[in-house]
Design a protein around this motif. Structure first.
Motif, PDB file in Angstrom:
ATOM      1  N   GLU A 150       1.040  -1.416   0.030  1.00 21.40           N
ATOM      2  CA  GLU A 150      -0.016  -0.025  -0.054  1.00 21.40           C
ATOM      3  C   GLU A 150       0.761   1.209   0.132  1.00 21.40           C
ATOM      4  OE1 GLU A 150      -3.394  -0.745   0.361  1.00 21.40           O
ATOM      5  OE2 GLU A 150      -3.780   1.179  -0.381  1.00 21.40           O
ATOM      6  N   SER A 151       1.951   1.153   0.826  1.00 21.20           N
ATOM      7  CA  SER A 151       2.643   2.488   0.834  1.00 21.20           C
ATOM      8  C   SER A 151       4.274   2.136   0.689  1.00 21.20           C
ATOM      9  CB  SER A 151       2.525   3.153   2.119  1.00 21.20           C
ATOM     10  OG  SER A 151       3.234   2.544   3.305  1.00 21.20           O
ATOM     11  N   GLU A 200      -2.198   3.879  -6.534  1.00 21.36           N
ATOM     12  CA  GLU A 200      -1.956   4.378  -4.873  1.00 21.36           C
ATOM     13  C   GLU A 200      -0.436   4.638  -4.563  1.00 21.36           C
ATOM     14  OE1 GLU A 200      -4.128   5.378  -2.446  1.00 21.36           O
ATOM     15  OE2 GLU A 200      -5.223   4.942  -4.392  1.00 21.36           O
ATOM     16  N   ASN A 201       0.426   4.069  -5.072  1.00 22.30           N
ATOM     17  CA  ASN A 201       1.947   4.268  -5.249  1.00 22.30           C
ATOM     18  C   ASN A 201       2.114   5.386  -5.912  1.00 22.30           C
ATOM     19  OD1 ASN A 201       3.667   0.871  -4.648  1.00 22.30           O
ATOM     20  ND2 ASN A 201       1.929   1.901  -3.536  1.00 22.30           N
ATOM     21  N   ASP A 204       2.467   8.247  -3.988  1.00 19.35           N
ATOM     22  CA  ASP A 204       3.556   8.764  -3.132  1.00 19.35           C
ATOM     23  C   ASP A 204       4.852   9.207  -3.993  1.00 19.35           C
ATOM     24  OD1 ASP A 204       3.037   8.337  -0.389  1.00 19.35           O
ATOM     25  OD2 ASP A 204       2.672   6.227  -0.849  1.00 19.35           O
ATOM     26  N   TYR A 341       7.838   3.460   7.126  1.00 17.62           N
ATOM     27  CA  TYR A 341       6.910   3.603   5.960  1.00 17.62           C
ATOM     28  C   TYR A 341       6.575   5.199   5.803  1.00 17.62           C
ATOM     29  CZ  TYR A 341       5.870  -1.441   6.219  1.00 17.62           C
ATOM     30  OH  TYR A 341       5.885  -2.811   6.164  1.00 17.62           O
ATOM     31  N   THR A 343       3.909   6.337   5.439  1.00 23.25           N
ATOM     32  CA  THR A 343       2.641   6.758   6.038  1.00 23.25           C
ATOM     33  C   THR A 343       2.713   6.604   7.818  1.00 23.25           C
ATOM     34  OG1 THR A 343       2.265   4.264   5.699  1.00 23.25           O
ATOM     35  CG2 THR A 343       0.975   5.784   4.524  1.00 23.25           C
ATOM     36  N   ASP A 344       3.809   6.267   8.131  1.00 19.17           N
ATOM     37  CA  ASP A 344       4.143   6.306   9.719  1.00 19.17           C
ATOM     38  C   ASP A 344       3.854   7.584  10.416  1.00 19.17           C
ATOM     39  OD1 ASP A 344       4.552   3.430   9.499  1.00 19.17           O
ATOM     40  OD2 ASP A 344       6.921   3.606   9.934  1.00 19.17           O
ATOM     41  N   THR A 345       3.277   7.455  11.575  1.00 25.04           N
ATOM     42  CA  THR A 345       3.096   8.532  12.472  1.00 25.04           C
ATOM     43  C   THR A 345       4.103   8.913  12.943  1.00 25.04           C
ATOM     44  OG1 THR A 345       2.244   7.282  14.210  1.00 25.04           O
ATOM     45  CG2 THR A 345       0.512   7.912  12.542  1.00 25.04           C
ATOM     46  N   GLN A 427       3.984  13.481   3.788  1.00 25.87           N
ATOM     47  CA  GLN A 427       2.562  13.214   3.992  1.00 25.87           C
ATOM     48  C   GLN A 427       1.586  14.549   3.607  1.00 25.87           C
ATOM     49  OE1 GLN A 427       2.281  11.812   8.062  1.00 25.87           O
ATOM     50  NE2 GLN A 427       3.132   9.680   7.499  1.00 25.87           N
ATOM     51  N   ARG A 430       1.553  14.508  -0.198  1.00 20.71           N
ATOM     52  CA  ARG A 430       0.707  13.645  -0.877  1.00 20.71           C
ATOM     53  C   ARG A 430      -0.586  13.624  -0.479  1.00 20.71           C
ATOM     54  NH1 ARG A 430      -2.083   8.473  -0.819  1.00 20.71           N
ATOM     55  NH2 ARG A 430      -1.001   6.678  -1.768  1.00 20.71           N
ATOM     56  N   LYS A 431      -0.942  14.547   0.385  1.00 25.56           N
ATOM     57  CA  LYS A 431      -2.490  14.582   0.541  1.00 25.56           C
ATOM     58  C   LYS A 431      -2.938  15.777  -0.763  1.00 25.56           C
ATOM     59  CE  LYS A 431      -2.960  15.028   5.519  1.00 25.56           C
ATOM     60  NZ  LYS A 431      -2.709  16.533   6.593  1.00 25.56           N
TER      61      LYS A 431
END
Ligand code: TYM
Length: 456
Positions: A150-151, A200-201, A204, A341, A343-345, A427, A430-431
């Motif tokens: 996914e990411s 999706e990729n 990114d 990743y 997408t990690d927080t 991130q 990407r938004k």
């Protein structure tokens, strides 16, 4: 669009290079002279590649490292012997003169990933620069991603960050291949799911800041056909099963889908695979930035190129961004604890680094102060080499950590700050990438030459 790492200011990097040469590589490289070893440049465009050798492994003392486009395993000591790879595969080491030439031709300082030796190997880069010096419209860039998750993880970002710098510095067009077919074949993902992951990729990848006027992104399942397919068949006709077996380690019991795949990754090396961008003919050259695991595909391509009346693609290749757990291979998306990743927080980044980043620190604070941290194995130090832009700060951290003035908790804290900021920026970017914007990058409308090669 926000970029992750900007083009750096000009400044001296020699001392940082010396420090990094000590730590980025796994060889006996404690000084500049060992790092910048002049390996000669014998493998010119007339030289035959070595496609029939069993190239997926390179012997190392006491063990064998195994490197191919689908897996990376270090040798007996767990480390990757990049010297052995260069020798075995016949790539050249990038030396100081070559970096200076890139700076001179583009008028832009070398990206830290080049200046610090992360991108360390090449094929035919000199010939490509010679052609560019005569005609700045003489080449395009080609890179790619196999959308298996996914990411993306941070290792995947390396070639894209670097490609963005190359695109800006040389002002040339770029094609990005998403090999959804490759991942469907190797990872058993359904066709629909791998097409979705490709889309999706792409978000990114676009978030890395590529210019949409001269960037074309495509996924194989939806693009392959026409001239692209004709090139695939021409390439396939040049390679015997024996050669493919030698290059990729295919086994008799493998599905033939695997054996048929390499020409798909090879075809974008020829400009006429993209008639809407480059028209007819194979005159334009191609430069491929990637990690060295992708080299087998392009060794095969380079061997076929002259027989197809095309140029051999040039390559610029990087070392691997290591796993959090240590340097026994590349960061792998399938092992969560080895990986950060995009997408990690912030909290996940902090926990992963504190819990899993392999440390070169000593057992006790007293020992650490006395003997200092071991830069050769410390993952926080290695990651900072990839992502901390400031050379002077990096050098100071290297000195302080190896002398024991800086503790493991402190170097990890620095890395957490750097990665949280970088991933946060990504991130945000990407938004802003909508489905409609992705479609613009995938557009097969004819593009203008002045957009492809912008000369502002
Ligand atoms: P993939 O998706 O495995 O990886 C995408 C790109 O990231 C590089 N890479 C890494 N670089 C540094 N450190 C790591 N730990 C790391 N892991 C992966 C890869 O070398 C690659 O450049 N078959 C390809 C997709 C592809 C491609 C290409 C790649 C198609 N055409 C042309 C490069 C150039 C793949 O599955 O990449």
């Amino acid at each position: 669009m926000t970029t992750i790492i900007s083009v750096p200011p000009v400044r001296a990097r020699a001392s940082v290079r010396a420090l990094i040469s000590h730590t980025l590589t796994n060889r006996n490289m404690s000084s500049m002279s060992t790092y910048w070893s002049p390996t000669g440049e014998g493998n010119g465009s007339h030289t035959k590649e070595k496609p029939t050798e069993t190239t997926s492994t390179a012997k190392q003392e006491g063990g064998e490292q195994e490197i191919d486009p689908w897996s990376v395993k270090g040798g007996a000591d767990g480390k990757i012997d990049y010297d052995a790879l260069l020798t075995k595969w016949g790539c050249q080491q990038i030396d100081k003169e070559l970096i200076e030439r890139v700076e001179k031709l583009t008028g832009v300082p070398a990206h830290p990933l080049l200046a610090r030796g992360v991108f360390f190997a090449h094929r035919d880069l000199k010939a490509l620069l010679d052609a560019y010096e005569k005609d700045p419209k003489s080449f395009y860039l080609y890179t790619g991603r196999g959308p298996s998750s996914e990411s993306l993880h941070l290792g995947h970002l390396i070639p894209f960050m670097f490609t963005k710098y190359l695109q800006e510095a040389f002002k040339v067009p770029l094609v990005i291949q998403l090999t959804d077919d490759e991942k469907c074949i190797w990872k058993g993902i359904s066709i629909e799911e791998s097409r979705r992951l490709a889309f999706e990729n792409a978000k990114d990848i676009i978030a890395c800041g590529f210019d949409k006027r001269n960037t074309f992104i495509f996924n194989d399942f939806d693009y392959v056909g026409g001239m692209f397919y004709q090139n695939m068949v021409s390439i396939a006709k040049c390679v015997t099963f024996n050669q493919a077996k030698g290059i990729f380690g295919f086994k008799f019991e493998d599905p033939i889908a695997k054996i048929a795949f390499p020409p798909v990754q090879a075809a974008p090396s020829f400009p006429d695979s993209f008639p809407h961008l480059f028209g007819k003919g194979k005159k334009l050259r191609c430069l491929i930035p990637c990690a060295i695991d992708q080299d087998p595909y392009f060794r095969m391509t380079r061997d076929a190129a002259p027989r197809m009346g095309g140029h051999k693609p040039a390559l610029i290749e990087s070392r691997f961004f290591p796993s959090l757990k240590g340097e026994s291979g590349k960061m792998s998306a399938s092992d969560e604890n080895s990986c950060i990743y995009v997408t990690d927080t912030p909290k996940q980044i902090k926990t992963k680094i504190n819990k899993h980043a392999f440390s070169g620190g000593r057992e006790t604070i007293e020992d650490h102060r006395l003997y200092g941290g071991n830069l050769d194995v410390d993952i926080s130090w290695k990651y900072l080499n990839f992502f901390l832009e400031d050379d002077a700060e990096l050098e100071q951290i290297g000195k302080d950590y190896s002398s024991g003035a800086m503790l493991t908790g402190e170097i990890k804290k620095k890395l957490i700050e750097v990665l949280q900021a970088m991933v946060g920026k990504h991130q945000e970017a990407r938004k802003a990438v909508t489905d409609d914007l992705v479609k613009e990058y995938f557009s097969t409308e004819t593009r203008k030459v002045e957009d492809l090669f912008p000369r502002d």
